[in-house]
Scaffold this active site. Structure first.
Site, short mmCIF file in Angstrom:
data_model
loop_
_atom_site.label_atom_id
_atom_site.label_comp_id
_atom_site.label_asym_id
_atom_site.label_seq_id
_atom_site.Cartn_x
_atom_site.Cartn_y
_atom_site.Cartn_z
N ASP A 220 7.39 40.85 -5.95
CA ASP A 220 8.21 40.43 -7.06
C ASP A 220 9.61 41.00 -6.85
OD1 ASP A 220 8.09 40.63 -10.68
OD2 ASP A 220 8.95 39.19 -9.31
N SER A 221 10.60 40.39 -7.48
CA SER A 221 12.01 40.61 -7.09
C SER A 221 12.64 41.84 -7.73
CB SER A 221 12.84 39.39 -7.50
OG SER A 221 12.54 39.07 -8.85
N ASP B 107 -1.23 36.68 -11.12
CA ASP B 107 -1.32 38.13 -10.88
C ASP B 107 -1.32 38.83 -12.24
OD1 ASP B 107 1.78 38.11 -11.37
OD2 ASP B 107 1.14 40.20 -11.33
C1 1WJ Z 1 2.54 40.99 -17.41
N1 1WJ Z 1 3.33 39.87 -17.80
C2 1WJ Z 1 4.34 39.46 -17.00
N2 1WJ Z 1 4.59 39.97 -15.75
C3 1WJ Z 1 5.70 39.30 -15.34
C4 1WJ Z 1 6.40 39.43 -14.13
C5 1WJ Z 1 5.85 40.27 -12.99
C6 1WJ Z 1 5.81 41.70 -13.26
C7 1WJ Z 1 5.56 42.48 -11.97
O1 1WJ Z 1 5.39 43.81 -12.38
C8 1WJ Z 1 4.28 44.38 -11.81
O2 1WJ Z 1 3.21 44.41 -12.73
C9 1WJ Z 1 3.51 45.04 -13.96
C10 1WJ Z 1 3.90 43.49 -10.67
O3 1WJ Z 1 4.67 43.81 -9.54
C11 1WJ Z 1 3.92 43.81 -8.37
C12 1WJ Z 1 4.28 42.13 -11.22
O4 1WJ Z 1 4.55 41.23 -10.22
C13 1WJ Z 1 7.60 38.68 -13.98
N3 1WJ Z 1 8.36 38.85 -12.84
C14 1WJ Z 1 9.51 38.14 -12.71
N4 1WJ Z 1 10.28 38.29 -11.61
N5 1WJ Z 1 9.94 37.26 -13.66
C15 1WJ Z 1 9.24 37.03 -14.80
O5 1WJ Z 1 9.65 36.19 -15.64
C16 1WJ Z 1 8.01 37.77 -15.00
C17 1WJ Z 1 7.25 37.62 -16.18
C18 1WJ Z 1 6.10 38.39 -16.34
N6 1WJ Z 1 5.21 38.50 -17.36
#
Ligand code: 1WJ
Length: 377
Positions: A93-94, A272
């Site tokens: 994730d970014s 995820d």
């Molecule tokens: C839980 N709900 C949720 N997660 C989200 C994540 C991943 C969180 C990221 O945080 C880590 O877990 C907490 C993980 O990182 C490995 C996950 O990919 C999101 N990431 C991005 N770039 N944009 C979003 O709009 C977004 C929305 C989310 N809603």
């Protein structure tokens, strides 16, 4: 754009079964991706991920890995696959979501986000270009565009402004990737992220802009941030109607077992969530017959196997009473057993979903299974 997704079988609805091809191997969809934010899926060995949980792809996180161990170590290791010895696919994730939710006193401008590390209070700056540079050095097979995830609820004009900035940031990510090819010799695919909060008109615009970007796959963000389940399903349904069928669709941060099956029914291929691992560490087990709180007194003398319909060795090697004891005694082994169980269950969930899509009875199967998944045991 290179085609990385092949659909084996579509149903009469929106659910489909397919295969994503990366340089680190294939991913059967629909798929659940265990979250390994800081280069580890908490309390679980890579070998258990491979052999007992049968994970096909795991997540890493730009924000966390940038802060620790840092890109100097990451590059010296030859990237995250080498560093953690996980030779299957990885998605990162970014970092935007973490900066907005984890870091202290962050300031967001068009340029990017200034933030204070949650670890040592040091000051940092991340932008679309810096996020891409970090993800290049981590070396994940799938990279997420640097976006702004709107909170819930979110005012219309704020959601519109944020979505438009996310679209401008996407262009900066794509331009940077164009200029700076992968450094470890394997392909890395950028997925853009649909935003627009809970507003149908904004979500339509964002899904169209994201589709236009013509990347290898597409993600839906801004959900699973506290909105009601029905809202999450409504938005997902509207967006998957617009995102191209021939590319994988990734719904970020979702969800409970029943959210997973409903999302697959709405045309989602990848998901995820920290739920299986985070809840495991609190003694919450997911099973086909519902949710178990293993700390509950009722399991004190229940010497039956952990989960008779489980697929992992822990389900048969240990009893409910034993696992309850480990949690009450705060033994580390308890968290490990519960984490392996929950992750193996989530992978079994999507494996069964894929089987029923291929068999053509996914929706009937889903509708019988979802009520059971939700019950409390
Ligand atoms: C839980 N709900 C949720 N997660 C989200 C994540 C991943 C969180 C990221 O945080 C880590 O877990 C907490 C993980 O990182 C490995 C996950 O990919 C999101 N990431 C991005 N770039 N944009 C979003 O709009 C977004 C929305 C989310 N809603």
């Amino acid at each position: 754009m290179k085609k990385i997704f092949n659909i084996d079988k579509a149903t009469e609805g929106k659910a489909r079964a397919g295969v994503i091809t990366t340089d680190h191997g294939e991913i059967q969809t629909p798929i659940f991706m265990p979250v390994g934010t800081v280069a580890s899926v908490k309390t679980v060995h890579q070998r258990e991920l491979r052999e007992d949980i049968k994970a096909q792809i795991i997540l890493g996180n730009t924000y966390h890995l940038y802060l620790r161990p840092g890109m100097e170590v990451m590059e010296a290791a030859g990237g995250l696959h080498q560093f953690m010895n996980w030779q299957k696919p990885i998605l990162t994730d970014s970092g935007g979501f973490q900066v907005f939710s984890l870091a202290d006193s962050r300031k967001i401008t068009e340029e990017g986000a200034k933030f204070k590390s949650h670890i040592d209070g040091s000051y940092h700056f991340i932008s679309p270009e810096i996020s891409m540079e970090i993800q290049r050095k981590i070396g994940a097979d799938i990279l997420m565009a640097f976006d702004e995830c709107t909170p819930y609820p979110c005012e219309y004009h704020q959601a519109k402004k944020s979505m438009e900035m996310t679209h401008r940031w996407l262009k900066r990510c794509m331009d940077w990737c164009e200029e700076n090819p992968p450094i470890y010799g394997h392909q890395q695919y950028l997925f853009p992220i649909v935003q627009g909060s809970t507003y149908s008109d904004l979500r339509k615009i964002s899904a169209e802009v994201i589709s236009e970007a013509d990347c290898a796959g597409n993600a839906i963000g801004g959900l699973s941030v506290g909105e009601p389940e029905e809202e999450m399903y409504r938005i997902t349904d509207e967006v998957t109607d617009i995102l191209p069928k021939e590319k994988p669709r990734y719904l970020m941060g979702v969800g409970t077992p029943w959210n997973i099956l409903e999302s697959i029914g709405l045309g989602i291929d990848m998901m995820d969530c920290v739920m299986p691992t985070r809840n495991a560490r609190n003694g919450m087990l997911f099973t086909w017959d519902g949710v178990i709180n293993i700390r509950n007194e009722k399991w004190k003398k229940d010497f039956s196997p952990l989960d008779e319909s489980g697929t992992a060795f822990v389900d048969f090697e240990y009893s409910k009473a034993y696992l309850r004891h480990l949690f009450v005694a705060k033994e580390y082994l308890g968290k490990q057993i519960a984490s392996i169980h929950n992750l193996a269950f989530y992978l079994d969930l999507v494996t069964q979903a894929r089987k029923h899509i291929l068999a053509g009875d996914f929706y009937e199967w889903k509708n019988t299974v979802v009520p059971r998944l939700r019950q409390r045991r």
